[in-house]
Design an enzyme around this catalytic site. Structure first.
Site, PDB file in Angstrom:
ATOM      1  N   HIS A 120      -3.653  -1.944  -6.604  1.00 47.00           N
ATOM      2  CA  HIS A 120      -2.810  -0.866  -6.884  1.00 47.00           C
ATOM      3  C   HIS A 120      -3.817   0.675  -7.413  1.00 47.00           C
ATOM      4  O   HIS A 120      -4.289   0.175  -8.404  1.00 47.00           O
ATOM      5  CB  HIS A 120      -1.816  -1.061  -7.827  1.00 47.00           C
ATOM      6  CG  HIS A 120      -0.658  -1.947  -7.154  1.00 47.00           C
ATOM      7  ND1 HIS A 120       0.338  -2.358  -7.876  1.00 47.00           N
ATOM      8  CD2 HIS A 120      -0.413  -2.254  -6.023  1.00 47.00           C
ATOM      9  CE1 HIS A 120       1.234  -2.885  -7.219  1.00 47.00           C
ATOM     10  NE2 HIS A 120       0.529  -3.069  -6.035  1.00 47.00           N
ATOM     11  N   ASP A 124       0.707  -1.194  -0.093  1.00 41.74           N
ATOM     12  CA  ASP A 124      -0.167  -0.084  -0.265  1.00 41.74           C
ATOM     13  C   ASP A 124       0.813   1.361  -0.093  1.00 41.74           C
ATOM     14  O   ASP A 124       0.434   2.217   0.399  1.00 41.74           O
ATOM     15  CB  ASP A 124      -0.929   0.058   1.107  1.00 41.74           C
ATOM     16  CG  ASP A 124      -1.920  -1.295   1.198  1.00 41.74           C
ATOM     17  OD1 ASP A 124      -2.212  -1.595   0.270  1.00 41.74           O
ATOM     18  OD2 ASP A 124      -1.912  -1.524   2.279  1.00 41.74           O
TER      19      ASP A 124
END
Length: 418
Positions: free
Chosen positions: A41, A13
């Site tokens: 993503h 992340d």
């Protein structure tokens, strides 16, 4: 030719998708080399906002070959949905999918979910997409290869072989387990849901080697970060694949790869979702989490929020053999009253404290001067407030490699290059 590997320095992340999307403008191929449908993503560009789970983040460049490498486990129905979503936004998807990649099937997601439920409070924090069972089947030589989608009879035989081995174990271990599909039904379903991309299945090494011969730029993208690597991460709260840059060649179809650049992406603060210990966790997280929009891209789970952990991040930078760092979300620190960086750990394991991290360790902080200005319109390092410049410079000093990219917002243009 330049081969650039974009990897995570932390627990995932970090913002790798927006870095890959930015760099893909000059790339001939964008390659995912591991992982599957278990993480997202986020990419924001002229086409819109997307949460990509299996497609590489360079897919939005029309001249860029989007490659799903042999190191991936591929969930067929979600991949078809993801391709349809991107195409609906007007993107011309130029796709190449490795015949050596492994299929992640609905039975794997069921197995994943049942095991998390069995573990109860000791669960790993899986996204329950079936990633670990799919990789496990591959290791046990019971996996279903993507290339068999072009050989229906072989596909049916291998599914039957897998079911004969797997079903008795699952029925014995999980009393609530139910699965009624036959090998014939699974084969028919797979051929139906893979129809939108089955023609893209190939030996991906060939087009990639051809691009290398032409001295084209290649861009390699990892999922998650160093702290989740199967071998070097915070075991057992890791992912089920190797997320380090050293695996980029093996997982992409170019085993002899020697990248010119390895970009380790790190947030300007710490965040983590799933099970594990975040040593630099903030006492009050909710308002900062909301402001930074820190929720899991797959599950929507709130991420744990913390101050920048230079100890863990430096370890990640070293594990990735990074040549440089891309620092993301610097804009989220604007207005933070209590700004600090963890520069050391105290505790019994402080000589070798990295993975696993434990609650026995305590962070040693260095206080930093904050800034209140909105920096989302800054496009040069010198235009940042002096306190923001000093923050980046201190991170750079602690990492031991240069910070060459700084994002000050989610859009492509909101990037500072040094």
């Amino acid at each position: 030719m330049s081969s650039i590997v974009v990897v995570g320095a932390n627990w995932g992340d970090e913002g790798k998708g927006r870095i890959v999307d930015y760099l893909a403008d000059s790339a001939a191929a964008s390659i995912r080399f591991q992982g599957g449908n278990n993480a997202g993503h986020t990419v924001v560009n002229d086409f819109g906002t997307f949460k990509l789970h299996q497609l590489p983040s360079g897919v939005f460049n029309p001249g860029c070959l989007a490659v799903l490498g042999p190191g991936m486990v591929i969930s067929p129905a979600p991949l078809s949905e993801e391709i349809a979503e991107v195409k609906a936004a007007g993107v011309n998807v130029n796709l190449c999918i490795s015949d050596r990649a492994t299929l992640c099937l609905p039975i794997h997601a069921i197995e994943d979910t049942l095991e998390e439920e069995r573990l109860g409070d000791g669960a790993y924090g899986s996204t329950r997409q079936g990633i670990a069972p799919a990789y496990g089947d591959r290791v046990m030589k019971k996996g279903i290869l993507v290339g068999w989608l072009k050989q229906p009879e072989v596909l049916r035989e291998r599914i039957q072989f897998m079911l004969d081995w797997k079903l008795p174990q699952l029925k014995a271990l999980y009393p609530s387990f139910e699965f009624s599909q036959t090998a014939e039904e699974m084969t028919a379903w797979l051929l139906e849901v893979s129809a939108p991309w089955r023609d893209a299945i190939c030996n991906v090494s060939e087009p990639l080697k051809a691009l290398q011969t032409k001295d084209e730029n290649l861009l390699f993208e990892a999922q998650l970060g160093a702290g989740r690597d199967l071998v070097y991460g915070e075991y057992p709260w890791t992912t089920s694949s190797n997320v380090t840059a050293a695996y980029a060649g093996l997982g992409s179809g170019l085993p002899a790869l020697r990248p010119e650049r390895v970009i380790a992406v790190a947030k300007s603060f710490s965040s983590s979702v799933g099970t594990g210990t975040l040593i630099t966790a903030m006492e009050e997280q909710d308002s900062f989490r909301e402001a930074a929009n820190e929720y899991g891209a797959v599950t929507g789970r709130p991420r744990d929020m913390g101050y920048f952990d230079a100890v863990a991040t430096r370890n990640g930078v070293e594990l990735q053999a990074a040549t440089e760092v891309a620092l993301t979300k610097l804009d989220c620190l604007s207005g933070m009253q209590d700004l600090k960086i963890c520069i050391d750990y105290q505790g019994d394991h402080s000589e070798n404290p990295i993975w696993p991290q434990t609650s026995a360790l305590a962070p040693v902080y260095e206080q930093m001067e904050g800034w209140s200005e909105d920096i989302t319109a800054c496009r040069t390092f010198e235009s940042l407030p002096l306190a923001a410049q000093k923050y980046v410079q201190r991170v750079e000093e602690l990492m031991g490699v240069p910070v060459k990219m700084i994002s000050v917002g989610p859009e492509r243009a909101q990037m500072i290059l040094r």
